[in-house]
Enzyme design. Structure first.
Site, mmCIF file in Angstrom:
data_model
loop_
_atom_site.group_PDB
_atom_site.id
_atom_site.type_symbol
_atom_site.label_atom_id
_atom_site.label_comp_id
_atom_site.label_asym_id
_atom_site.label_seq_id
_atom_site.Cartn_x
_atom_site.Cartn_y
_atom_site.Cartn_z
ATOM 1 C CG ASN A 9 -1.715 1.208 1.445
ATOM 2 O OD1 ASN A 9 -1.809 2.048 0.553
ATOM 3 N ND2 ASN A 9 -2.344 1.345 2.613
ATOM 4 C CD1 TRP A 10 3.801 1.196 -2.735
ATOM 5 C CD2 TRP A 10 4.162 2.605 -4.452
ATOM 6 N NE1 TRP A 10 4.812 0.673 -3.512
ATOM 7 C CE2 TRP A 10 5.050 1.513 -4.576
ATOM 8 C CE3 TRP A 10 4.205 3.606 -5.410
ATOM 9 C CZ2 TRP A 10 5.972 1.424 -5.628
ATOM 10 C CZ3 TRP A 10 5.119 3.500 -6.467
ATOM 11 C CH2 TRP A 10 5.998 2.417 -6.560
ATOM 12 C CE LYS A 11 -0.219 3.243 4.783
ATOM 13 N NZ LYS A 11 -0.127 3.379 6.223
ATOM 14 C CG HIS A 92 -5.917 2.015 5.244
ATOM 15 N ND1 HIS A 92 -5.508 2.937 6.171
ATOM 16 C CD2 HIS A 92 -4.887 1.139 5.094
ATOM 17 C CE1 HIS A 92 -4.273 2.645 6.557
ATOM 18 N NE2 HIS A 92 -3.876 1.553 5.917
ATOM 19 C CD GLU A 94 -2.958 5.530 6.794
ATOM 20 O OE1 GLU A 94 -2.918 5.561 5.551
ATOM 21 O OE2 GLU A 94 -2.046 5.051 7.498
ATOM 22 C CD GLU A 162 -3.670 -2.342 7.392
ATOM 23 O OE1 GLU A 162 -2.589 -2.617 6.880
ATOM 24 O OE2 GLU A 162 -4.272 -1.277 7.191
ATOM 25 N N GLY A 168 2.408 2.312 10.713
ATOM 26 C CA GLY A 168 3.378 3.393 10.538
ATOM 27 C C GLY A 168 4.087 3.808 11.813
ATOM 28 C CB SER A 208 5.124 -1.686 11.934
ATOM 29 O OG SER A 208 4.658 -0.369 12.175
ATOM 30 N N GLY A 229 2.735 -1.078 4.252
ATOM 31 C CA GLY A 229 2.838 0.323 3.857
ATOM 32 C C GLY A 229 4.284 0.700 3.589
ATOM 33 N N GLY A 230 4.939 1.244 4.614
ATOM 34 C CA GLY A 230 6.298 1.776 4.468
ATOM 35 C C GLY A 230 7.261 0.840 3.746
HETATM 36 P P1 PGA Z 1 2.743 0.300 7.582
HETATM 37 O O1 PGA Z 1 1.291 0.529 6.942
HETATM 38 O O2 PGA Z 1 3.279 -0.996 7.029
HETATM 39 O O3 PGA Z 1 3.547 1.487 7.116
HETATM 40 O O4 PGA Z 1 2.571 0.254 9.062
HETATM 41 C C1 PGA Z 1 0.411 -0.551 6.764
HETATM 42 C C2 PGA Z 1 -0.906 -0.064 6.222
HETATM 43 O O5 PGA Z 1 -1.392 0.971 6.682
HETATM 44 O O6 PGA Z 1 -1.505 -0.687 5.327
#
Ligand code: PGA
Length: 248
Positions: A9-11, A92, A94, A162, A168, A208, A229-230
């Site tokens: 997930n590149w956000k 998600h 977010e 999640e 993050g 994470s 994500g990251g």
């Molecule tokens: P993260 O994000 O790996 O940077 O914690 C995961 C996500 O929000 O899908």
């Protein structure tokens, strides 16, 4: 047998310049056992799908519940599919937080995704306050019940657990915490949709996930991959995650 899914997930990260990471990722992973998916920002879906090849699938990070119309700034599921997406992340945390998305909104979007032929990755997870007040299981089962429409199948649905406090932050849920929630998700899917769908839907962990912790997490029962994500932004890191999920 559920095939593991490594979903990046590149956000809101990446421009055309980062597409070289996809070329590098493809060369690093070869033909892995795990399924590989990258969900970039919407403007990169089409160009990414042009270079991703057969091994790397491309997905969206959200869609509108309607097919078209006066909804400035939104993207329909059919538009994602037209651009080259085969998956879409929905609900998600977010988006639940930034855009006030409710379980009902997410259910409507999931139906729209299915109508466009996309597989929906529906996200659920508790905040730290909710975990600390022993509400995790209630929150997750409530989100599952409200966000997933009745027509779920093993092919059109993936669930991502999640924990919001692990996203993050560099904090990862323990394998005990992950296992307990994934077991509950599996049970509740099986109760609601029957044995075939309940057993077939893949349940991803997200929060994470890194090359260092992926093997341990992936060895946990009912963990069928990761929503990353990251660590999905760098091909070298994500390739290690794909490899670890391929042998898990
Ligand atoms: P993260 O994000 O790996 O940077 O914690 C995961 C996500 O929000 O899908």
């Amino acid at each position: 047998m559920r095939i593991k899914l490594a979903a990046g997930n590149w956000k809101m990260n990446g421009t055309h310049a980062q597409l070289d990471q996809i070329t590098r990722l493809a060369s690093l992973i070869g033909t892995p056992m795990a399924e590989v998916l990258i969900c970039p920002p919407a403007p990169l879906i089409h160009p990414m799908s042009q270079i991703a090849g057969d091994t790397i699938k491309v997905g969206g990070q959200d869609c509108h519940a309607l097919t078209k119309g006066a909804h400035t700034g939104d993207t329909s599921a059919a538009m994602l599919a037209d651009a080259g997406a085969s998956y879409v992340i929905l609900g998600h945390s977010e988006r639940r937080a930034d855009h006030g998305e409710t379980d009902a909104t997410i259910a409507a979007k999931t139906t729209a995704a299915w109508d466009a032929g996309l597989t929906a990755i529906v996200c659920v997870g508790e905040t730290l306050d909710q975990r600390n007040s022993a509400q995790t299981i209630d929150i997750v089962t409530q989100q599952l019940a409200g966000s997933i429409p009745d027509l779920a199948t093993a092919a059109n649905l993936v669930v991502a657990y999640e924990p919001v406090w692990a996203i993050g932050t560099g904090l990862t849920a323990s394998t005990e915490q992950i296992g307990a929630v994934h077991d509950v998700i599996r049970d509740s899917l099986t109760k609601r949709f029957g044995q075939d769908t309940g057993n077939g839907v893949r349940i991803l962990y997200g929060g994470s996930m890194t090359p260092k912790n992926v093997a341990k997490i992936a060895a946990t029962p009912n963990v069928d991959g990761g929503l990353v994500g990251g660590a999905s932004l760098k091909a070298d890191d994500f390739a290690q995650i794909v490899t670890a999920l391929s042998i898990a």
